[in-house]
Motif scaffolding. Structure first.
Motif, PDB file in Angstrom:
ATOM      1  N   THR A   1     -18.753  -6.509   5.234  1.00 41.33           N
ATOM      2  CA  THR A   1     -19.244  -5.706   4.127  1.00 41.33           C
ATOM      3  C   THR A   1     -18.346  -5.890   2.904  1.00 41.33           C
ATOM      4  OG1 THR A   1     -20.109  -4.058   5.665  1.00 41.33           O
ATOM      5  CG2 THR A   1     -19.797  -3.348   3.385  1.00 41.33           C
ATOM      6  N   ASN A   2     -18.953  -6.267   1.795  1.00 42.12           N
ATOM      7  CA  ASN A   2     -18.255  -6.463   0.518  1.00 42.12           C
ATOM      8  C   ASN A   2     -17.170  -7.533   0.568  1.00 42.12           C
ATOM      9  OD1 ASN A   2     -19.810  -4.496  -0.843  1.00 42.12           O
ATOM     10  ND2 ASN A   2     -18.534  -2.891   0.037  1.00 42.12           N
ATOM     11  N   ALA A   3     -17.242  -8.443   1.538  1.00 41.41           N
ATOM     12  CA  ALA A   3     -16.292  -9.560   1.581  1.00 41.41           C
ATOM     13  C   ALA A   3     -16.629 -10.536   0.455  1.00 41.41           C
ATOM     14  CB  ALA A   3     -16.359 -10.264   2.932  1.00 41.41           C
ATOM     15  N   ALA A   4     -15.626 -11.210  -0.072  1.00 38.10           N
ATOM     16  CA  ALA A   4     -15.833 -12.182  -1.151  1.00 38.10           C
ATOM     17  C   ALA A   4     -15.107 -13.476  -0.810  1.00 38.10           C
ATOM     18  CB  ALA A   4     -15.305 -11.626  -2.468  1.00 38.10           C
ATOM     19  N   ILE A   5     -15.782 -14.591  -1.065  1.00 41.89           N
ATOM     20  CA  ILE A   5     -15.176 -15.913  -0.885  1.00 41.89           C
ATOM     21  C   ILE A   5     -15.251 -16.598  -2.234  1.00 41.89           C
ATOM     22  CG2 ILE A   5     -15.341 -18.143   0.277  1.00 41.89           C
ATOM     23  CD1 ILE A   5     -16.705 -16.672   2.617  1.00 41.89           C
ATOM     24  N   LYS A   6     -14.113 -17.030  -2.753  1.00 40.03           N
ATOM     25  CA  LYS A   6     -14.056 -17.642  -4.082  1.00 40.03           C
ATOM     26  C   LYS A   6     -13.263 -18.945  -4.016  1.00 40.03           C
ATOM     27  CE  LYS A   6     -13.857 -13.107  -6.260  1.00 40.03           C
ATOM     28  NZ  LYS A   6     -13.064 -12.217  -7.092  1.00 40.03           N
ATOM     29  N   ASP A   7     -13.671 -19.917  -4.808  1.00 37.82           N
ATOM     30  CA  ASP A   7     -12.935 -21.176  -4.964  1.00 37.82           C
ATOM     31  C   ASP A   7     -12.500 -21.749  -3.619  1.00 37.82           C
ATOM     32  OD1 ASP A   7     -13.125 -20.861  -7.766  1.00 37.82           O
ATOM     33  OD2 ASP A   7     -11.338 -19.600  -7.769  1.00 37.82           O
ATOM     34  N   SER A   8     -13.453 -21.878  -2.701  1.00 43.00           N
ATOM     35  CA  SER A   8     -13.129 -22.310  -1.347  1.00 43.00           C
ATOM     36  C   SER A   8     -13.949 -23.527  -0.931  1.00 43.00           C
ATOM     37  CB  SER A   8     -13.402 -21.164  -0.362  1.00 43.00           C
ATOM     38  OG  SER A   8     -12.590 -20.058  -0.675  1.00 43.00           O
ATOM     39  N   ASN A   9     -13.416 -24.297  -0.008  1.00 45.82           N
ATOM     40  CA  ASN A   9     -14.121 -25.436   0.568  1.00 45.82           C
ATOM     41  C   ASN A   9     -15.019 -24.908   1.680  1.00 45.82           C
ATOM     42  OD1 ASN A   9     -14.988 -27.708   1.881  1.00 45.82           O
ATOM     43  ND2 ASN A   9     -12.971 -28.650   2.032  1.00 45.82           N
ATOM     44  N   LEU A  10     -16.324 -24.962   1.474  1.00 45.66           N
ATOM     45  CA  LEU A  10     -17.289 -24.439   2.440  1.00 45.66           C
ATOM     46  C   LEU A  10     -17.964 -25.546   3.242  1.00 45.66           C
ATOM     47  CD1 LEU A  10     -18.973 -21.759   0.130  1.00 45.66           C
ATOM     48  CD2 LEU A  10     -17.028 -21.483   1.663  1.00 45.66           C
ATOM     49  N   THR A  11     -17.401 -26.753   3.225  1.00 43.60           N
ATOM     50  CA  THR A  11     -17.987 -27.887   3.920  1.00 43.60           C
ATOM     51  C   THR A  11     -18.197 -27.577   5.400  1.00 43.60           C
ATOM     52  OG1 THR A  11     -16.864 -29.399   2.406  1.00 43.60           O
ATOM     53  CG2 THR A  11     -17.693 -30.337   4.461  1.00 43.60           C
ATOM     54  N   GLY A  12     -19.442 -27.662   5.838  1.00 45.45           N
ATOM     55  CA  GLY A  12     -19.764 -27.448   7.243  1.00 45.45           C
ATOM     56  C   GLY A  12     -19.798 -25.993   7.683  1.00 45.45           C
ATOM     57  N   MET A  13     -19.519 -25.065   6.781  1.00 48.81           N
ATOM     58  CA  MET A  13     -19.517 -23.646   7.146  1.00 48.81           C
ATOM     59  C   MET A  13     -20.935 -23.191   7.452  1.00 48.81           C
ATOM     60  SD  MET A  13     -18.281 -20.401   4.880  1.00 48.81           S
ATOM     61  CE  MET A  13     -18.626 -18.753   5.396  1.00 48.81           C
ATOM     62  N   LYS A  14     -21.067 -22.420   8.532  1.00 49.22           N
ATOM     63  CA  LYS A  14     -22.378 -21.912   8.932  1.00 49.22           C
ATOM     64  C   LYS A  14     -22.344 -20.398   9.073  1.00 49.22           C
ATOM     65  CE  LYS A  14     -23.662 -25.960  11.631  1.00 49.22           C
ATOM     66  NZ  LYS A  14     -24.056 -26.438  12.978  1.00 49.22           N
ATOM     67  N   ILE A  15     -23.475 -19.781   8.752  1.00 49.56           N
ATOM     68  CA  ILE A  15     -23.699 -18.361   9.020  1.00 49.56           C
ATOM     69  C   ILE A  15     -24.938 -18.294   9.898  1.00 49.56           C
ATOM     70  CG2 ILE A  15     -24.252 -16.097   8.058  1.00 49.56           C
ATOM     71  CD1 ILE A  15     -22.757 -16.930   5.519  1.00 49.56           C
ATOM     72  N   ASN A  16     -24.790 -17.741  11.078  1.00 46.78           N
ATOM     73  CA  ASN A  16     -25.898 -17.682  12.044  1.00 46.78           C
ATOM     74  C   ASN A  16     -26.545 -19.055  12.226  1.00 46.78           C
ATOM     75  OD1 ASN A  16     -25.409 -14.977  12.426  1.00 46.78           O
ATOM     76  ND2 ASN A  16     -26.967 -14.318  10.986  1.00 46.78           N
ATOM     77  N   ASP A  17     -25.710 -20.075  12.386  1.00 49.79           N
ATOM     78  CA  ASP A  17     -26.129 -21.470  12.625  1.00 49.79           C
ATOM     79  C   ASP A  17     -26.862 -22.119  11.465  1.00 49.79           C
ATOM     80  OD1 ASP A  17     -24.946 -21.670  15.165  1.00 49.79           O
ATOM     81  OD2 ASP A  17     -26.670 -20.685  16.092  1.00 49.79           O
ATOM     82  N   VAL A  18     -26.792 -21.551  10.257  1.00 54.98           N
ATOM     83  CA  VAL A  18     -27.387 -22.151   9.062  1.00 54.98           C
ATOM     84  C   VAL A  18     -26.257 -22.583   8.141  1.00 54.98           C
ATOM     85  CG1 VAL A  18     -28.896 -21.777   7.065  1.00 54.98           C
ATOM     86  CG2 VAL A  18     -29.417 -20.659   9.257  1.00 54.98           C
ATOM     87  N   LEU A  19     -26.291 -23.842   7.701  1.00 54.87           N
ATOM     88  CA  LEU A  19     -25.259 -24.327   6.794  1.00 54.87           C
ATOM     89  C   LEU A  19     -25.259 -23.524   5.497  1.00 54.87           C
ATOM     90  CD1 LEU A  19     -25.549 -28.203   7.165  1.00 54.87           C
ATOM     91  CD2 LEU A  19     -23.542 -26.804   7.697  1.00 54.87           C
ATOM     92  N   VAL A  20     -24.105 -23.059   5.094  1.00 59.19           N
ATOM     93  CA  VAL A  20     -23.977 -22.297   3.853  1.00 59.19           C
ATOM     94  C   VAL A  20     -24.376 -23.164   2.667  1.00 59.19           C
ATOM     95  CG1 VAL A  20     -22.314 -21.176   2.323  1.00 59.19           C
ATOM     96  CG2 VAL A  20     -22.285 -20.688   4.769  1.00 59.19           C
ATOM     97  N   SER A  21     -24.075 -24.454   2.713  1.00 57.26           N
ATOM     98  CA  SER A  21     -24.471 -25.338   1.612  1.00 57.26           C
ATOM     99  C   SER A  21     -25.991 -25.352   1.445  1.00 57.26           C
ATOM    100  CB  SER A  21     -23.944 -26.757   1.841  1.00 57.26           C
ATOM    101  OG  SER A  21     -24.405 -27.265   3.079  1.00 57.26           O
ATOM    102  N   ASP A  22     -26.743 -25.287   2.551  1.00 55.66           N
ATOM    103  CA  ASP A  22     -28.203 -25.209   2.467  1.00 55.66           C
ATOM    104  C   ASP A  22     -28.645 -23.878   1.870  1.00 55.66           C
ATOM    105  OD1 ASP A  22     -28.307 -27.712   3.632  1.00 55.66           O
ATOM    106  OD2 ASP A  22     -28.896 -26.961   5.623  1.00 55.66           O
ATOM    107  N   LEU A  23     -27.975 -22.800   2.251  1.00 62.30           N
ATOM    108  CA  LEU A  23     -28.310 -21.482   1.706  1.00 62.30           C
ATOM    109  C   LEU A  23     -28.057 -21.434   0.200  1.00 62.30           C
ATOM    110  CD1 LEU A  23     -26.738 -19.237   4.487  1.00 62.30           C
ATOM    111  CD2 LEU A  23     -29.167 -19.679   4.113  1.00 62.30           C
ATOM    112  N   ILE A  24     -26.931 -21.992  -0.229  1.00 66.76           N
ATOM    113  CA  ILE A  24     -26.593 -22.002  -1.654  1.00 66.76           C
ATOM    114  C   ILE A  24     -27.591 -22.869  -2.424  1.00 66.76           C
ATOM    115  CG2 ILE A  24     -24.872 -22.760  -3.350  1.00 66.76           C
ATOM    116  CD1 ILE A  24     -22.720 -21.887  -1.284  1.00 66.76           C
ATOM    117  N   ARG A  25     -27.922 -24.030  -1.854  1.00 64.55           N
ATOM    118  CA  ARG A  25     -28.882 -24.923  -2.509  1.00 64.55           C
ATOM    119  C   ARG A  25     -30.242 -24.228  -2.650  1.00 64.55           C
ATOM    120  NH1 ARG A  25     -27.148 -29.184  -0.784  1.00 64.55           N
ATOM    121  NH2 ARG A  25     -27.866 -29.059   1.389  1.00 64.55           N
TER     122      ARG A  25
END
Length: 89
Positions: free
Chosen positions: A58-82
């Protein structure tokens, strides 16, 4: 208590180490279970290949980070951002 330049396995249970500071420390393959890290800050921290299960972000923030290969519930974060960036406005 200050621990400096030591290689030890620590077992911390039922403890309050609020406002502790870890700098240039290695916690590889460490386990955190029922731990409250609320309002903590991670800067220049290597969290590659970590797994978060049943965590409260809750209210977590990620800034200026390398998200390569990061997944949330088995979905690539890069796909979510795109998908977010290409949505109709």
């Amino acid at each position: 208590m200050e621990i400096y330049n030591v290689r030890e396995i620590l077992l911390v249970r039922d403890s309050d180490i609020t406002e502790s500071h870890f700098s240039n420390a290695k916690l590889l393959q460490s386990s955190f279970d029922d731990v409250n890290l609320q309002k903590s800050t991670f800067t220049d921290t290597n969290l590659s290949e970590v797994t978060f299960v049943d965590v409260n972000l809750t209210n977590a923030a990620i800034k200026d980070s390398n998200l390569t290969g990061m997944k949330i519930n088995d979905v690539l974060v890069s796909d979510l951002i795109r998908a977010y960036q290409s949505r109709p406005k």
